[in-house]
Write a protein that holds these residues in place. Structure first.
Motif, PDB file in Angstrom:
ATOM      1  N   LEU A  43      79.426  31.643   8.991  1.00 14.20           N
ATOM      2  CA  LEU A  43      78.197  32.399   9.216  1.00 14.20           C
ATOM      3  C   LEU A  43      78.528  33.813   9.680  1.00 14.20           C
ATOM      4  CD1 LEU A  43      75.136  32.765   9.570  1.00 14.20           C
ATOM      5  CD2 LEU A  43      75.363  31.696  11.829  1.00 14.20           C
ATOM      6  N   GLU A  44      79.553  33.952  10.485  1.00 17.01           N
ATOM      7  CA  GLU A  44      79.898  35.281  10.983  1.00 17.01           C
ATOM      8  C   GLU A  44      80.267  36.216   9.840  1.00 17.01           C
ATOM      9  OE1 GLU A  44      81.799  37.314  14.840  1.00 17.01           O
ATOM     10  OE2 GLU A  44      82.780  35.474  14.174  1.00 17.01           O
ATOM     11  N   GLU A  45      80.989  35.738   8.850  1.00 19.26           N
ATOM     12  CA  GLU A  45      81.315  36.568   7.685  1.00 19.26           C
ATOM     13  C   GLU A  45      80.040  37.011   6.967  1.00 19.26           C
ATOM     14  OE1 GLU A  45      85.635  34.878   6.203  1.00 19.26           O
ATOM     15  OE2 GLU A  45      83.863  33.650   5.848  1.00 19.26           O
ATOM     16  N   ALA A  46      79.091  36.095   6.833  1.00 20.30           N
ATOM     17  CA  ALA A  46      77.832  36.438   6.165  1.00 20.30           C
ATOM     18  C   ALA A  46      77.052  37.470   6.974  1.00 20.30           C
ATOM     19  CB  ALA A  46      76.998  35.183   5.955  1.00 20.30           C
ATOM     20  N   LEU A  47      76.986  37.292   8.286  1.00 22.25           N
ATOM     21  CA  LEU A  47      76.262  38.242   9.131  1.00 22.25           C
ATOM     22  C   LEU A  47      76.865  39.644   9.024  1.00 22.25           C
ATOM     23  CD1 LEU A  47      75.749  36.076  12.358  1.00 22.25           C
ATOM     24  CD2 LEU A  47      73.988  36.735  10.712  1.00 22.25           C
ATOM     25  N   ILE A  48      78.170  39.726   9.058  1.00 17.78           N
ATOM     26  CA  ILE A  48      78.835  41.030   8.963  1.00 17.78           C
ATOM     27  C   ILE A  48      78.502  41.706   7.638  1.00 17.78           C
ATOM     28  CG2 ILE A  48      81.098  42.139   8.752  1.00 17.78           C
ATOM     29  CD1 ILE A  48      82.114  40.014  10.797  1.00 17.78           C
ATOM     30  N   ALA A  49      78.489  40.929   6.560  1.00 12.70           N
ATOM     31  CA  ALA A  49      78.205  41.492   5.234  1.00 12.70           C
ATOM     32  C   ALA A  49      76.757  41.961   5.105  1.00 12.70           C
ATOM     33  CB  ALA A  49      78.518  40.456   4.151  1.00 12.70           C
ATOM     34  N   VAL A  50      75.832  41.197   5.691  1.00 11.65           N
ATOM     35  CA  VAL A  50      74.401  41.431   5.476  1.00 11.65           C
ATOM     36  C   VAL A  50      73.811  42.449   6.447  1.00 11.65           C
ATOM     37  CG1 VAL A  50      72.140  40.287   5.609  1.00 11.65           C
ATOM     38  CG2 VAL A  50      74.031  39.172   4.411  1.00 11.65           C
ATOM     39  N   LYS A  51      74.400  42.608   7.606  1.00 16.03           N
ATOM     40  CA  LYS A  51      73.824  43.443   8.676  1.00 16.03           C
ATOM     41  C   LYS A  51      73.357  44.797   8.156  1.00 16.03           C
ATOM     42  CE  LYS A  51      74.928  45.528  13.167  1.00 16.03           C
ATOM     43  NZ  LYS A  51      73.696  45.109  13.864  1.00 16.03           N
ATOM     44  N   GLY A  52      72.088  45.094   8.434  1.00 15.02           N
ATOM     45  CA  GLY A  52      71.517  46.373   8.051  1.00 15.02           C
ATOM     46  C   GLY A  52      71.140  46.500   6.587  1.00 15.02           C
ATOM     47  N   ARG A  53      71.273  45.421   5.825  1.00 14.60           N
ATOM     48  CA  ARG A  53      71.067  45.522   4.372  1.00 14.60           C
ATOM     49  C   ARG A  53      69.912  44.674   3.850  1.00 14.60           C
ATOM     50  NH1 ARG A  53      76.832  45.209   1.488  1.00 14.60           N
ATOM     51  NH2 ARG A  53      75.597  46.092  -0.219  1.00 14.60           N
ATOM     52  N   CYS A  54      69.666  43.525   4.478  1.00 15.67           N
ATOM     53  CA  CYS A  54      68.503  42.722   4.083  1.00 15.67           C
ATOM     54  C   CYS A  54      68.227  41.689   5.163  1.00 15.67           C
ATOM     55  CB  CYS A  54      68.699  42.057   2.713  1.00 15.67           C
ATOM     56  SG  CYS A  54      69.701  40.570   2.702  1.00 15.67           S
ATOM     57  N   THR A  55      67.075  41.037   5.053  1.00 10.03           N
ATOM     58  CA  THR A  55      66.730  39.961   5.974  1.00 10.03           C
ATOM     59  C   THR A  55      67.493  38.706   5.584  1.00 10.03           C
ATOM     60  OG1 THR A  55      64.514  40.859   6.336  1.00 10.03           O
ATOM     61  CG2 THR A  55      64.844  38.536   6.852  1.00 10.03           C
ATOM     62  N   LEU A  56      68.001  37.985   6.585  1.00  2.72           N
ATOM     63  CA  LEU A  56      68.764  36.766   6.321  1.00  2.72           C
ATOM     64  C   LEU A  56      68.004  35.563   6.877  1.00  2.72           C
ATOM     65  CD1 LEU A  56      71.453  35.841   5.072  1.00  2.72           C
ATOM     66  CD2 LEU A  56      72.448  35.947   7.369  1.00  2.72           C
ATOM     67  N   ASN A  57      67.611  34.674   5.980  1.00  3.79           N
ATOM     68  CA  ASN A  57      66.923  33.439   6.346  1.00  3.79           C
ATOM     69  C   ASN A  57      67.981  32.350   6.505  1.00  3.79           C
ATOM     70  OD1 ASN A  57      65.354  31.146   6.553  1.00  3.79           O
ATOM     71  ND2 ASN A  57      64.464  31.298   4.512  1.00  3.79           N
ATOM     72  N   ILE A  58      68.260  31.982   7.744  1.00  3.18           N
ATOM     73  CA  ILE A  58      69.306  31.007   8.045  1.00  3.18           C
ATOM     74  C   ILE A  58      68.669  29.635   8.229  1.00  3.18           C
ATOM     75  CG2 ILE A  58      71.149  30.371   9.644  1.00  3.18           C
ATOM     76  CD1 ILE A  58      71.247  33.359  10.486  1.00  3.18           C
ATOM     77  N   GLU A  59      68.894  28.749   7.264  1.00  6.05           N
ATOM     78  CA  GLU A  59      68.389  27.386   7.413  1.00  6.05           C
ATOM     79  C   GLU A  59      69.389  26.579   8.222  1.00  6.05           C
ATOM     80  OE1 GLU A  59      67.272  23.281   5.062  1.00  6.05           O
ATOM     81  OE2 GLU A  59      67.254  25.146   3.913  1.00  6.05           O
ATOM     82  N   LEU A  60      68.931  26.025   9.322  1.00  5.70           N
ATOM     83  CA  LEU A  60      69.756  25.135  10.137  1.00  5.70           C
ATOM     84  C   LEU A  60      69.711  23.763   9.487  1.00  5.70           C
ATOM     85  CD1 LEU A  60      68.518  26.293  13.663  1.00  5.70           C
ATOM     86  CD2 LEU A  60      70.464  27.164  12.336  1.00  5.70           C
ATOM     87  N   LYS A  61      70.800  23.401   8.800  1.00  7.38           N
ATOM     88  CA  LYS A  61      70.854  22.151   8.042  1.00  7.38           C
ATOM     89  C   LYS A  61      71.226  21.016   8.975  1.00  7.38           C
ATOM     90  CE  LYS A  61      70.604  21.374   4.347  1.00  7.38           C
ATOM     91  NZ  LYS A  61      69.466  20.959   3.490  1.00  7.38           N
TER      92      LYS A  61
END
Length: 239
Positions: free
Chosen positions: A93-111
């Motif tokens: 998740l941390e890799e995804a957050l770093i990539a997405v930050k400031g670029r779009c909204t991230l909908n994180i589904e807690l599976k």
């Protein structure tokens, strides 16, 4: 303007919940949001994968929760989709957050249910806070108790209930869970509920719409309904 949300990254073009699928979605300016699925490794690291088992989207076997991050990193999470994606890894998740930050909204589904991964909310929130992204994410789940727990931990982050079906008193259930987002399987959503939810101040996400005629119908209900799709390019002609 109806928001286009890429389901598990641009999963129509690349293996779902991988960095390649995420990067493809980020490269398209018309994609304003992205949905991903998060579980915990045996050693407590939030990672991106949808199924509770490894067989469908990796060359591994067994439960995600039984593997450490190091063990999951050894798996191939791309070959099932196509040979050119061989060697794709399960991201954190941390890799995804770093990539997405400031670029779009991230909908994180807690599976998860709150019993399956008792501290998933705490671990995900810690990463969101670490990267200063409370205003850029949604935390959503099928588990109402888990979303209520998220709300007790943090009053700022936006939370949502995921629903496949048509429960009675849906908006009342939203309020009881402290949720501000209704994420509903589109076969059970209709114009009346969409408009009622949005007029009460809730966000509405319809999933997973891949047929252009269904996309056209749902966006006709309200300009604020968000469309979650594996094929974002099928939405362009309607917005």
């Amino acid at each position: 303007m109806n928001i286009c949300m890429a389901h598990r990254g641009w999963s129509g073009k690349a293996p779902e919940n991988t960095m390649t699928a995420i990067r493809l979605a980020l490269a398209e300016p018309a994609i304003k949001a992205m949905e991903i699925d998060v579980q915990l490794t045996r050693d407590g690291v939030p990672v991106l994968i949808h199924d509770f088992t490894l067989e469908r989207t990796t060359n591994g076997r067994g439960l995600v929760m039984d593997r450490t991050l190091a063990e999951l990193r050894e798996l191939d999470a791309g070959s099932w989709f196509g040979d050119k994606f061989a060697g794709e890894r399960i991201p954190t998740l941390e890799e995804a957050l770093i990539a997405v930050k400031g670029r779009c909204t991230l909908n994180i589904e807690l599976k998860a249910t709150s019993d399956m991964y008792p501290d998933i909310a705490e671990k995900v929130l810690a990463l969101v806070e670490k990267h200063g992204m409370k205003q850029e994410v949604y935390l959503t789940s099928f588990d109402h108790d888990l979303i209520r727990h998220v709300r007790t931990l943090d009053q700022e982050v936006q939370t949502g209930l995921i629903v496949y079906g048509r429960p009675v008193l849906m908006l009342e259930q939203m309020e009881a869970a402290g949720a501000t987002i209704l994420s509903m399987g589109y076969p059970f959503l209709n114009r009346e509920l969409t408009v009622a939810a949005i007029e009460k101040g809730f966000k509405v996400i319809a999933w997973t719409l891949d047929d252009p005629k269904h996309i056209r119908e749902v966006i006709s209900w309200h300009p604020q309904v968000q469309i979650c799709t594996n094929h974002p390019d099928r939405m362009w002609e309607f917005v």
